[in-house]
Design a protein around this motif. Structure first.
Motif, PDB file in Angstrom:
ATOM      1  N   UNK A  46       0.897  -1.185   0.247  1.00 28.96           N
ATOM      2  CA  UNK A  46      -0.043   0.007  -0.102  1.00 28.96           C
ATOM      3  C   UNK A  46       0.759   1.177  -0.056  1.00 28.96           C
ATOM      4  N   UNK A  47       2.080   1.234   0.760  1.00 34.02           N
ATOM      5  CA  UNK A  47       2.881   2.405   0.849  1.00 34.02           C
ATOM      6  C   UNK A  47       3.676   2.641  -0.674  1.00 34.02           C
ATOM      7  N   UNK A  48       4.116   1.518  -1.185  1.00 28.89           N
ATOM      8  CA  UNK A  48       4.424   1.480  -2.491  1.00 28.89           C
ATOM      9  C   UNK A  48       3.561   2.215  -3.684  1.00 28.89           C
ATOM     10  N   UNK A  49       2.225   1.681  -3.500  1.00 31.78           N
ATOM     11  CA  UNK A  49       1.520   2.289  -4.340  1.00 31.78           C
ATOM     12  C   UNK A  49       1.279   3.648  -4.069  1.00 31.78           C
ATOM     13  N   UNK A  50       1.066   4.113  -2.825  1.00 34.11           N
ATOM     14  CA  UNK A  50       0.661   5.439  -2.398  1.00 34.11           C
ATOM     15  C   UNK A  50       1.899   6.341  -2.969  1.00 34.11           C
ATOM     16  N   UNK A  51       3.183   6.246  -2.832  1.00 37.29           N
ATOM     17  CA  UNK A  51       4.325   6.783  -3.171  1.00 37.29           C
ATOM     18  C   UNK A  51       4.178   6.938  -4.716  1.00 37.29           C
ATOM     19  N   UNK A  52       3.979   5.896  -5.407  1.00 37.94           N
ATOM     20  CA  UNK A  52       4.117   5.877  -6.872  1.00 37.94           C
ATOM     21  C   UNK A  52       2.902   6.584  -7.311  1.00 37.94           C
ATOM     22  N   UNK A  53       1.824   6.810  -6.757  1.00 39.82           N
ATOM     23  CA  UNK A  53       0.705   7.758  -7.225  1.00 39.82           C
ATOM     24  C   UNK A  53       1.302   9.356  -7.016  1.00 39.82           C
ATOM     25  N   UNK A  54       1.891   9.426  -5.924  1.00 37.46           N
ATOM     26  CA  UNK A  54       2.146  10.810  -5.297  1.00 37.46           C
ATOM     27  C   UNK A  54       3.322  11.051  -6.700  1.00 37.46           C
ATOM     28  N   UNK A  55       4.239  10.689  -7.079  1.00 38.51           N
ATOM     29  CA  UNK A  55       5.050  10.699  -8.119  1.00 38.51           C
ATOM     30  C   UNK A  55       4.516  11.125  -9.622  1.00 38.51           C
ATOM     31  N   UNK A  56       3.222  10.796  -9.551  1.00 42.49           N
ATOM     32  CA  UNK A  56       2.557  10.879 -10.922  1.00 42.49           C
ATOM     33  C   UNK A  56       1.552  11.985 -10.860  1.00 42.49           C
ATOM     34  N   UNK A  57       1.499  12.887  -9.593  1.00 43.48           N
ATOM     35  CA  UNK A  57       0.668  14.025  -9.657  1.00 43.48           C
ATOM     36  C   UNK A  57       1.491  15.149 -10.079  1.00 43.48           C
TER      37      UNK A  57
END
Length: 61
Positions: free
Chosen positions: A50-61
């Protein structure tokens, strides 16, 4: 969960100007997240995936 030995690190995007900072620590099977201005306050525990998905999402904002 006892986090007294956790190795906290400041988020790479946090500056040194005393602003809003987040710290993370890797603990067994989870990631711990806290406010660096309140290290003894509340923290959030999330699964590693979940943390990995969260950080990946932030990188794409």
């Amino acid at each position: 969960m006892d986090l007294s030995d956790a190795k906290w690190r400041k988020a790479s995007r946090s500056g040194d100007n005393g602003g809003h900072c987040v710290e993370v620590a890797s603990v067994p099977n989870m990631m711990a997240i806290r406010d660096s201005k309140d290290p003894h306050g509340s923290m959030i525990l999330v699964g590693r995936e979940d943390f990995r998905r969260f950080t990946e999402t932030l990188k794409n904002i």
